[in-house]
Enzyme design. Structure first.
Site, mmCIF file in Angstrom:
data_model
loop_
_atom_site.group_PDB
_atom_site.id
_atom_site.type_symbol
_atom_site.label_atom_id
_atom_site.label_comp_id
_atom_site.label_asym_id
_atom_site.label_seq_id
_atom_site.Cartn_x
_atom_site.Cartn_y
_atom_site.Cartn_z
ATOM 1 N N ARG A 110 0.906 -1.172 -0.120
ATOM 2 C CA ARG A 110 -0.005 0.098 0.054
ATOM 3 C C ARG A 110 0.912 1.226 -0.104
ATOM 4 N NH1 ARG A 110 -3.381 -0.343 5.208
ATOM 5 N NH2 ARG A 110 -4.317 1.628 3.986
ATOM 6 N N SER B 289 0.485 3.847 1.776
ATOM 7 C CA SER B 289 0.292 4.846 3.112
ATOM 8 C C SER B 289 1.753 4.711 3.873
ATOM 9 C CB SER B 289 -0.584 4.274 4.246
ATOM 10 O OG SER B 289 0.076 3.057 4.709
ATOM 11 N N LYS C 75 -2.654 -8.050 10.745
ATOM 12 C CA LYS C 75 -3.887 -7.892 11.250
ATOM 13 C C LYS C 75 -5.014 -7.418 10.020
ATOM 14 C CE LYS C 75 -3.436 -3.191 12.548
ATOM 15 N NZ LYS C 75 -4.487 -2.388 11.515
ATOM 16 N N ASP C 76 -4.599 -7.117 9.085
ATOM 17 C CA ASP C 76 -5.437 -6.775 7.991
ATOM 18 C C ASP C 76 -5.554 -8.101 6.786
ATOM 19 O OD1 ASP C 76 -5.409 -4.066 8.288
ATOM 20 O OD2 ASP C 76 -3.892 -3.438 7.296
ATOM 21 N N THR D 222 -11.458 5.838 17.380
ATOM 22 C CA THR D 222 -10.994 4.518 16.967
ATOM 23 C C THR D 222 -11.590 4.025 15.810
ATOM 24 O OG1 THR D 222 -10.499 2.229 17.465
ATOM 25 C CG2 THR D 222 -12.395 3.277 18.666
ATOM 26 N N SER E 63 -11.700 0.824 15.153
ATOM 27 C CA SER E 63 -11.740 -0.301 15.367
ATOM 28 C C SER E 63 -12.983 -1.024 16.088
ATOM 29 C CB SER E 63 -10.621 -1.145 15.714
ATOM 30 O OG SER E 63 -10.722 -2.200 16.388
ATOM 31 N N LEU E 64 -13.862 -1.875 15.816
ATOM 32 C CA LEU E 64 -14.996 -2.455 16.562
ATOM 33 C C LEU E 64 -14.310 -3.246 17.781
ATOM 34 C CD1 LEU E 64 -17.445 -3.740 13.962
ATOM 35 C CD2 LEU E 64 -17.597 -1.674 15.412
ATOM 36 N N ARG E 65 -12.952 -3.911 17.389
ATOM 37 C CA ARG E 65 -12.623 -4.750 18.360
ATOM 38 C C ARG E 65 -12.137 -3.732 19.641
ATOM 39 N NH1 ARG E 65 -7.480 -4.535 20.118
ATOM 40 N NH2 ARG E 65 -6.905 -3.235 18.124
ATOM 41 N N ARG E 66 -11.699 -2.520 19.390
ATOM 42 C CA ARG E 66 -11.159 -1.628 20.258
ATOM 43 C C ARG E 66 -12.586 -1.091 21.067
ATOM 44 N NH1 ARG E 66 -6.864 0.744 16.545
ATOM 45 N NH2 ARG E 66 -4.973 -0.298 16.998
ATOM 46 N N ARG F 99 -11.233 7.253 10.449
ATOM 47 C CA ARG F 99 -10.652 6.565 9.545
ATOM 48 C C ARG F 99 -9.325 7.417 9.178
ATOM 49 N NH1 ARG F 99 -12.631 3.272 5.541
ATOM 50 N NH2 ARG F 99 -10.537 3.283 5.005
ATOM 51 N N GLY F 100 -8.437 7.050 8.425
ATOM 52 C CA GLY F 100 -7.287 7.575 8.014
ATOM 53 C C GLY F 100 -5.986 7.195 8.782
ATOM 54 N N VAL G 122 -2.214 7.102 10.398
ATOM 55 C CA VAL G 122 -1.880 7.722 11.913
ATOM 56 C C VAL G 122 -1.754 8.981 12.197
ATOM 57 C CG1 VAL G 122 0.066 7.312 13.565
ATOM 58 C CG2 VAL G 122 -0.877 5.234 12.205
ATOM 59 N N THR H 5 -2.989 11.408 10.648
ATOM 60 C CA THR H 5 -4.329 12.216 10.406
ATOM 61 C C THR H 5 -5.277 12.013 11.853
ATOM 62 O OG1 THR H 5 -4.530 11.866 8.094
ATOM 63 C CG2 THR H 5 -6.916 12.104 9.326
ATOM 64 N N ARG H 6 -5.241 10.689 12.385
ATOM 65 C CA ARG H 6 -5.790 10.419 13.566
ATOM 66 C C ARG H 6 -5.393 11.179 14.643
ATOM 67 N NH1 ARG H 6 -7.671 3.901 13.396
ATOM 68 N NH2 ARG H 6 -7.913 4.013 10.914
ATOM 69 N N CYS I 265 -11.742 -9.126 9.406
ATOM 70 C CA CYS I 265 -10.934 -8.202 10.005
ATOM 71 C C CYS I 265 -11.847 -7.310 10.833
ATOM 72 C CB CYS I 265 -10.022 -7.638 9.095
ATOM 73 S SG CYS I 265 -9.042 -8.835 8.052
#
Length: 308
Positions: free
Chosen positions: A9, A11, A81-82, A125, A127-130, A147-148, A150, A152-153, A240
């Protein structure tokens, strides 16, 4: 001269990770020339929607895998993780570089620990997991889907839009942003994503030349623990973007795997662990998944997929 094309990717984090692999290969094999081929994935194109709403598996890997199968690249470098629990026919991942820190971090201008966050604090976040685990611990928090990349967040937090963001320690470390970490959340507080902190080096099945070229970078502990985690995910049938978490560690001669399946609103978190031998990491993941499914995870996951 050996020429190796790495699909990645575009990014900043993805290029840092694939660049690290490139440098390691060129250092170990001076005769090799390694090229990075940037490929835009579905997840990169659809930046305005929460990942859980886009759905599907392999949002950040599918196009790269297509290029790999078409022999347009020789190696793909992903964040593990992706990567969906099942790889496409014709592809494999048999080389596991040493894993970075698998835990999550709280990043905030004002608050240095999760406990310091005031009631109603806005925590970002994607992430649903988080989010599910955070809400289970602190139902008073306001979880803001973001989204976005690191940077950007972090900017959304620094601008005052958010009180804190939760990010992977591994990504922050790899980007040289470790100083941004307010605190690291231990795995008892927030169980990581399957494979978090690990890289996936994906090749065409049977491409022995590339596998041999990469053999020096292999780390057995990472392989064993990630295999256990991914077997857990595969048995649960999770993608994921489902609130599933899992983290394995070596203990003596064995492996201990912890796993979580959670309700979307954080009202219920099923958590358990399983121990087994290093000879059968997949068996540990499968056994833990069956244990959680029989405890009610099957109903939780069925409800989530109905809403998707």
């Amino acid at each position: 001269m050996t020429i190796l094309r790495i699909g990645t990717r575009g990014s900043k984090l993805a290029l840092t990770q694939s660049g690290w692999v490139k440098e390691r290969i060129e250092s170990a094999h001076p005769e090799a020339r390694v090229e990075l081929i940037r490929i835009r994935t579905t997840g990169d194109k659809m930046v305005d929607s929460p990942l859980s709403k886009i759905g599907g598996k392999g949002l950040f890997v599918k196009e790269i895998e297509t290029a790999l199968l078409a022999e347009e690249v020789d190696l793909a470098v992903h964040s593990m993780k992706d990567v969906p629990a099942e790889l496409p026919p014709g592809l494999e991942a048999v080389i596991y570089p040493q894993r970075e820190d698998a835990r999550d971090a709280l990043v905030s201008k004002e608050f240095l620990s999760f406990q310091d966050l005031p009631k109603g604090a806005a925590v970002g976040t994607g992430s649903l997991r988080r989010s599910t685990q955070l809400l289970f611990m602190r139902p008073d928090l306001k979880i803001v889907p973001i989204r976005g990349n690191v940077d950007t967040r972090i900017q959304k937090m620094e601008s005052g839009e958010l009180d804190a963001v939760i990010l992977a320690v591994a990504g922050l470390n790899r980007l040289g942003l470790s100083e941004k970490i307010g605190c690291i959340l231990n795995t008892e507080e927030l169980l990581p994503a399957i494979g978090q902190g690990a890289l996936c080096l994906e090749t065409r099945r049977g491409n022995q030349a590339v596998s041999d070229l990469l053999r020096f970078i292999h780390h057995q502990e990472t392989e064993l623990t990630v295999r256990a985690e991914r077997a857990f995910l595969k048995t649960l049938g999770g993608g994921c973007q489902v609130p599933i978490a899992g983290h394995a560690r070596l203990s003596g001669e064995g492996i201990i795997l912890e796993g979580v399946v959670a309700e979307l609103d954080g009202s219920r978190v099923l958590r358990d662990h399983m121990a087994g031998t290093r000879e059968n990491p997949e068996g540990i993941g499968e056994a833990l998944a069956r244990k959680l499914l029989s405890a009610g995870a099957d109903k939780i996951l069925a409800r989530i997929y109905e809403q998707a």
